[in-house]
Design a protein around this motif. Structure first.
Motif, short mmCIF file in Angstrom:
data_model
loop_
_atom_site.label_atom_id
_atom_site.label_comp_id
_atom_site.label_asym_id
_atom_site.label_seq_id
_atom_site.Cartn_x
_atom_site.Cartn_y
_atom_site.Cartn_z
N LEU A 1 -3.10 5.56 5.16
CA LEU A 1 -1.71 6.07 4.48
C LEU A 1 -2.91 6.99 3.38
N GLY A 2 -4.18 7.23 3.53
CA GLY A 2 -4.75 8.04 2.79
C GLY A 2 -5.55 7.76 1.53
N LEU A 3 -5.35 6.70 2.07
CA LEU A 3 -6.40 5.83 0.62
C LEU A 3 -7.30 5.32 0.58
N ASN A 4 -8.17 5.44 -1.05
CA ASN A 4 -9.00 4.92 -1.30
C ASN A 4 -9.53 3.50 -1.26
N TYR A 5 -9.89 3.21 0.09
CA TYR A 5 -10.36 2.16 0.80
C TYR A 5 -12.23 1.73 0.07
N GLN A 6 -12.03 0.84 -0.37
CA GLN A 6 -13.67 0.11 -1.49
C GLN A 6 -13.71 -0.72 -0.36
N GLY A 7 -14.47 -1.27 0.66
CA GLY A 7 -15.36 -2.53 1.07
C GLY A 7 -16.53 -2.63 1.35
N ILE A 8 -16.79 -4.08 -0.04
CA ILE A 8 -17.72 -4.75 -1.16
C ILE A 8 -18.47 -5.66 -0.10
N PRO A 9 -19.91 -5.11 0.60
CA PRO A 9 -20.63 -6.89 1.18
C PRO A 9 -20.42 -7.64 0.95
N GLN B 1 -11.47 1.53 -10.24
CA GLN B 1 -10.64 0.65 -10.94
C GLN B 1 -9.39 0.91 -10.39
N PRO B 2 -9.52 0.14 -8.69
CA PRO B 2 -8.42 -0.38 -7.40
C PRO B 2 -7.40 -0.63 -8.04
N SER B 3 -6.72 -0.05 -7.43
CA SER B 3 -5.32 -0.79 -7.86
C SER B 3 -4.63 -1.85 -7.36
N VAL B 4 -5.15 -2.39 -5.76
CA VAL B 4 -5.30 -3.87 -5.26
C VAL B 4 -6.44 -3.92 -5.02
N ILE B 5 -6.60 -4.95 -5.20
CA ILE B 5 -7.86 -6.14 -4.82
C ILE B 5 -7.52 -7.29 -4.02
N PHE B 6 -7.95 -6.86 -2.45
CA PHE B 6 -7.27 -8.25 -1.40
C PHE B 6 -8.82 -9.28 -1.24
N LEU B 7 -8.49 -10.65 -1.49
CA LEU B 7 -9.39 -11.57 -1.80
C LEU B 7 -8.35 -12.75 -0.49
N ALA B 8 -8.98 -12.70 1.12
CA ALA B 8 -8.34 -13.44 2.03
C ALA B 8 -8.93 -14.50 1.57
N LEU C 1 1.59 -1.67 0.09
CA LEU C 1 0.09 -0.20 0.13
C LEU C 1 1.04 1.52 0.18
N MET C 2 1.97 0.73 0.48
CA MET C 2 3.27 2.01 0.36
C MET C 2 3.51 2.63 -0.83
N ALA C 3 3.29 1.99 -1.58
CA ALA C 3 4.31 1.35 -3.03
C ALA C 3 2.99 2.28 -3.76
N LEU C 4 1.48 2.85 -3.48
CA LEU C 4 0.42 2.55 -3.92
C LEU C 4 0.73 4.46 -4.00
N PRO C 5 -0.14 5.24 -5.68
CA PRO C 5 -0.89 7.26 -5.67
C PRO C 5 -1.26 7.25 -4.32
N ALA C 6 -1.06 8.01 -4.27
CA ALA C 6 -1.71 8.48 -2.81
C ALA C 6 -3.00 8.90 -3.26
N SER C 7 -3.91 8.70 -4.92
CA SER C 7 -5.55 8.85 -5.37
C SER C 7 -5.76 7.09 -5.39
N ALA C 8 -4.51 5.98 -5.26
CA ALA C 8 -5.16 5.25 -5.07
C ALA C 8 -6.64 4.40 -4.78
N CYS C 9 -7.38 3.54 -5.40
CA CYS C 9 -7.81 2.36 -4.83
C CYS C 9 -7.83 1.42 -4.40
N VAL C 10 -7.89 1.24 -2.90
CA VAL C 10 -7.79 -0.80 -2.36
C VAL C 10 -9.09 -0.92 -2.28
N TYR D 1 -6.09 -4.59 6.00
CA TYR D 1 -6.79 -4.12 4.51
C TYR D 1 -7.70 -2.56 4.89
N LYS D 2 -8.39 -2.12 5.62
CA LYS D 2 -8.67 -1.26 5.65
C LYS D 2 -7.83 -0.32 6.62
N GLN D 3 -7.71 -1.01 7.51
CA GLN D 3 -6.98 0.11 8.49
C GLN D 3 -5.77 0.68 7.71
#
Length: 358
Positions: A121-129, A150-157, A95-104, A114-116
């Motif tokens: 880091l001030g990123l745009n976090y989107q949690g999808i129910p 258009q997220p830069s990173v998607i996390f899937l546990a 997440l630190m390597a992403l640009p400031a406007s990036a979506c996660v 993921y959210k914390q």
């Protein structure tokens, strides 16, 4: 000087991650392996530590340990691996390597870091129910969110924490193929699930697979790792602090992973006990228990009783995890780690007493 003038607003708005004090309690709240090592294994381990050069910095790339991890996980040679001080550090590096406007983007509920870390880091976090009835991925919502943000990173546990279920493999592959950014499959609980995307690394340039040794039985080492294309891993190395994996961890983890049979046996014991606990929870009136492919079980209590039941179980000497305060799909939900048979019995006995069952 004022605190509000020094720290970023994102940090000021957050709450610190709290770890409950388990002193004097049966600890079933943190998804740890409850089993220790046999004495002969401990003796061999201490022998390997005897000549550790503590006066020297550790191998900055942990080459021996990395080679062991790649071999045991059958990670193809054309992919690189980065080690972190737990999976948390790897998530932070990414997440630190992403640009400031990036979506996660990640499913909700999901692993809290993921959210914390995204918000920190001030990123745009989107949690999808997730779907309420099954905790599976809501694919129309996920695909719509990918198209919109258009997220830069998607996390899937995989399996998911805190719900314990495995998402549909076909759905995950659809997400990987649709996403223009990176997709991280977090396989922290893979030892208990018999399911993995490591063999799929060669099929997708945007796929990363992350694992940890914590759930396997080495939580005290704080060691995680992530595998992906050399081009991607190279960027993470740029933001990784030098010598982030200390010498004692490198030697101990390499020794432990060379004793795979021991951990396989313990994993089998935990999975067997998971079935026992699941079946016993299913017999309790008012309890809704959810299937799990991890080393924990999520269950729902009668409405508005989660806090009281959690407190009562704790008063009886057993610490589990109260998730009810997170609300949403986790309202009235508690989570219990699978422990030793006698620990699991103590938990079931305490819960039964709370419910007033005979």
């Amino acid at each position: 000087m004022t605190i509000t003038s020094i720290f970023r607003k994102e940090v000021l708005a957050m709450s610190a991650y709290k770890v409950a004090d388990a002193t004097g309690l049966i600890k079933l709240d943190a998804m740890e392996n409850p089993y220790s090592w046999p004495e002969d294994i401990k003796t061999d381990w201490l022998e390997t530590l005897k000549d550790c050069p503590l006066n020297r910095y550790p191998d900055p790339e942990a080459r021996q340990l990395t080679a062991t991890i790649k071999h045991l996980n059958q990670i193809p040679d054309q992919f690189d691996v980065l080690l972190g001080n737990g999976s948390d550090e790897i998530i932070q590096l990414l997440l630190m390597a992403l640009p400031a406007s990036a979506c996660v983007l990640a499913p909700d509920p999901g692993f809290v870091m993921y959210k914390q870390l995204s918000l920190c880091l001030g990123l745009n976090y989107q949690g999808i129910p997730l779907l309420a009835d099954s905790f599976d991925l809501d694919m129309p919502a996920m695909l719509a969110a990918i198209e919109k943000y258009q997220p830069s990173v998607i996390f899937l546990a995989y399996p998911n924490n805190p719900t314990g279920n495995l998402f549909s493999e076909a759905s995950i592959r659809d997400i990987i193929k649709t996403a223009k950014g990176l997709v991280v499959i977090d396989e922290a609980y893979a030892p208990f699930a018999d399911a993995s995307f490591i063999s799929s690394l060669g099929q997708y340039d945007n796929l990363l697979v992350m694992r940890t040794v914590s759930k396997l039985g080495l939580a005290g080492l704080r060691l995680g790792y992530i595998a992906g294309t050399p081009d991607t891993i190279e960027q993470l190395h740029k933001v990784r602090l030098p010598y982030n994996i200390n010498s004692l961890t490198q030697i101990t983890a390499d020794f432990a992973l060379s004793n795979k049979a021991l951990f396989d046996q313990q994993t089998q014991q935990i999975c067997a006990e998971r079935s026992v606990v699941f079946n016993r929870l299913n017999t309790l009136n008012g309890i809704t228990v959810y299937p799990s492919s991890a080393n924990f079980i999520l269950f729902k209590t009668p409405e508005n009783r989660a806090n009281d039941i959690f407190a009562s179980i704790k008063q009886q000497g057993v610490l589990i995890k109260n998730l009810s305060a997170q609300g949403g799909l986790l309202a009235d939900c508690l989570r219990v780690t699978i422990g030793k048979p006698e620990e699991n019995t103590a938990f079931i006995t305490a819960l039964t007493k709370c419910l007033g069952a005979p």
